[in-house]
Design a protein around this motif. Structure first.
Motif, PDB file in Angstrom:
ATOM      1  N   ALA A 132       1.022  -1.152   0.024  1.00  0.00           N
ATOM      2  CA  ALA A 132      -0.102   0.330   0.380  1.00  0.00           C
ATOM      3  C   ALA A 132       0.691   1.732  -0.240  1.00  0.00           C
ATOM      4  O   ALA A 132       0.647   2.343  -0.997  1.00  0.00           O
ATOM      5  N   ALA A 133       2.003   0.898   0.980  1.00  0.00           N
ATOM      6  CA  ALA A 133       3.473   2.245   0.842  1.00  0.00           C
ATOM      7  C   ALA A 133       3.317   2.111  -0.567  1.00  0.00           C
ATOM      8  O   ALA A 133       4.040   3.547  -1.507  1.00  0.00           O
ATOM      9  N   GLY A 134       3.763   1.773  -1.326  1.00  0.00           N
ATOM     10  CA  GLY A 134       4.110   1.746  -2.348  1.00  0.00           C
ATOM     11  C   GLY A 134       4.120   2.135  -3.620  1.00  0.00           C
ATOM     12  O   GLY A 134       4.382   2.985  -4.277  1.00  0.00           O
ATOM     13  N   LEU A 135       2.078   2.063  -3.284  1.00  0.00           N
ATOM     14  CA  LEU A 135       1.113   2.807  -4.119  1.00  0.00           C
ATOM     15  C   LEU A 135       1.243   4.237  -4.021  1.00  0.00           C
ATOM     16  O   LEU A 135       1.413   4.611  -5.141  1.00  0.00           O
ATOM     17  N   TRP A 136       1.095   4.402  -3.013  1.00  0.00           N
ATOM     18  CA  TRP A 136       1.383   6.198  -2.655  1.00  0.00           C
ATOM     19  C   TRP A 136       2.785   6.587  -2.996  1.00  0.00           C
ATOM     20  O   TRP A 136       3.290   7.709  -3.716  1.00  0.00           O
ATOM     21  N   LEU A 137       3.966   5.853  -3.196  1.00  0.00           N
ATOM     22  CA  LEU A 137       5.162   6.578  -3.077  1.00  0.00           C
ATOM     23  C   LEU A 137       5.833   6.912  -4.935  1.00  0.00           C
ATOM     24  O   LEU A 137       6.441   7.380  -4.985  1.00  0.00           O
ATOM     25  N   GLY A 138       5.375   4.966  -6.048  1.00  0.00           N
ATOM     26  CA  GLY A 138       5.787   5.144  -6.443  1.00  0.00           C
ATOM     27  C   GLY A 138       7.004   5.666  -6.935  1.00  0.00           C
ATOM     28  O   GLY A 138       7.881   5.245  -6.141  1.00  0.00           O
ATOM     29  N   TRP A 139       7.311   5.648  -7.875  1.00  0.00           N
ATOM     30  CA  TRP A 139       8.873   6.045  -8.709  1.00  0.00           C
ATOM     31  C   TRP A 139       9.522   6.933  -8.850  1.00  0.00           C
ATOM     32  O   TRP A 139       8.396   7.582  -9.500  1.00  0.00           O
ATOM     33  N   PRO A 140      10.326   7.457  -9.001  1.00  0.00           N
ATOM     34  CA  PRO A 140      11.537   7.475  -8.499  1.00  0.00           C
ATOM     35  C   PRO A 140      11.685   7.033  -6.451  1.00  0.00           C
ATOM     36  O   PRO A 140      12.383   6.823  -6.009  1.00  0.00           O
ATOM     37  N   ALA A 141      10.218   7.508  -5.798  1.00  0.00           N
ATOM     38  CA  ALA A 141      10.316   7.640  -4.570  1.00  0.00           C
ATOM     39  C   ALA A 141      10.844   6.378  -3.638  1.00  0.00           C
ATOM     40  O   ALA A 141      10.970   5.885  -2.415  1.00  0.00           O
ATOM     41  N   PHE A 142      10.041   5.454  -4.472  1.00  0.00           N
ATOM     42  CA  PHE A 142      10.485   4.001  -4.265  1.00  0.00           C
ATOM     43  C   PHE A 142      11.888   3.217  -3.484  1.00  0.00           C
ATOM     44  O   PHE A 142      12.157   1.878  -2.838  1.00  0.00           O
ATOM     45  N   ALA A 143      12.473   3.649  -4.856  1.00  0.00           N
ATOM     46  CA  ALA A 143      13.916   3.294  -4.373  1.00  0.00           C
ATOM     47  C   ALA A 143      14.911   4.055  -2.811  1.00  0.00           C
ATOM     48  O   ALA A 143      15.096   2.855  -2.199  1.00  0.00           O
ATOM     49  N   THR A 144      14.537   4.700  -2.434  1.00  0.00           N
ATOM     50  CA  THR A 144      14.521   6.169  -1.020  1.00  0.00           C
ATOM     51  C   THR A 144      13.836   4.897  -0.605  1.00  0.00           C
ATOM     52  O   THR A 144      14.233   4.082   0.898  1.00  0.00           O
ATOM     53  N   TYR A 145      13.152   4.615  -0.993  1.00  0.00           N
ATOM     54  CA  TYR A 145      11.667   3.973   0.109  1.00  0.00           C
ATOM     55  C   TYR A 145      12.265   2.534   0.859  1.00  0.00           C
ATOM     56  O   TYR A 145      12.551   2.139   1.991  1.00  0.00           O
TER      57      TYR A 145
END
Length: 172
Positions: A88-101
């Motif tokens: 669910a967090a991955g959905l909100w963050l998307g790319w490129p923030a997912f790499a930081t996540y």
């Protein structure tokens, strides 16, 4: 409109913090937290003016996060609630923030594990057993790791760089 957008954006940090607190205190992340994150994403994305293509890209990252979460769950690395919160967090963050996540979640997970090892040591554990029951449970050797805490740290660290925050007019 910026007030509504800000209110919608605040759903994400509020729910990941609630998920982390629930995981730390009860070793469970209720399904309603992940479901609320998924349901709240779409009106938030539309209110911020994300294009259907951008929303689709975010959903793709969420799907990748779901597969990753399911794999980690199947390997016994995380619990089912953790896997759902991760997706669910991955959905909100998307790319490129997912790499930081991913990076921050991994580092936070390592720090959490080290902290729990210290808490569960024979030198520290006797001092925390007189506290709240949930702290005593965290200090119990062999007990699970509330990985939702690390997921929340990673999600909150990556949130400022996500497409939703970039689209928020209050920041420009």
């Amino acid at each position: 409109m910026p007030l509504l957008q800000a209110a919608l954006l605040s759903i994400f940090p509020a729910l990941v913090i609630v998920g982390a607190l629930r995981d730390a205190t009860s070793y469970t992340i209720p399904n309603w937290i992940s479901a609320a994150l998924i349901l709240a994403f779409f009106p938030t994305a539309f209110a911020l003016g994300l294009t259907p293509q951008a929303i689709g890209a975010q959903a793709g990252v969420g799907a990748i996060a779901l597969v990753m979460g399911m794999l980690m769950f199947s390997l016994g690395w995380i619990g089912g609630g953790d896997a759902k919160l991760f997706a669910a967090a991955g959905l909100w963050l998307g790319w490129p923030a997912f790499a930081t996540y991913l990076l921050v979640t991994g580092v936070a997970g390592g720090a959490l594990a080290m902290g729990l090892l210290a808490l569960r040591s024979m030198w520290v554990r006797p001092y925390v057993l007189s506290g709240p029951a949930w702290v005593g449970r965290l200090a119990t050797p062999g007990e699970n790791v509330p990985y939702g805490v690390a997921i929340a740290v990673g999600a909150l660290a990556a949130f400022p760089a996500c497409a939703l925050m970039a689209a928020f007019p209050g920041l420009s």
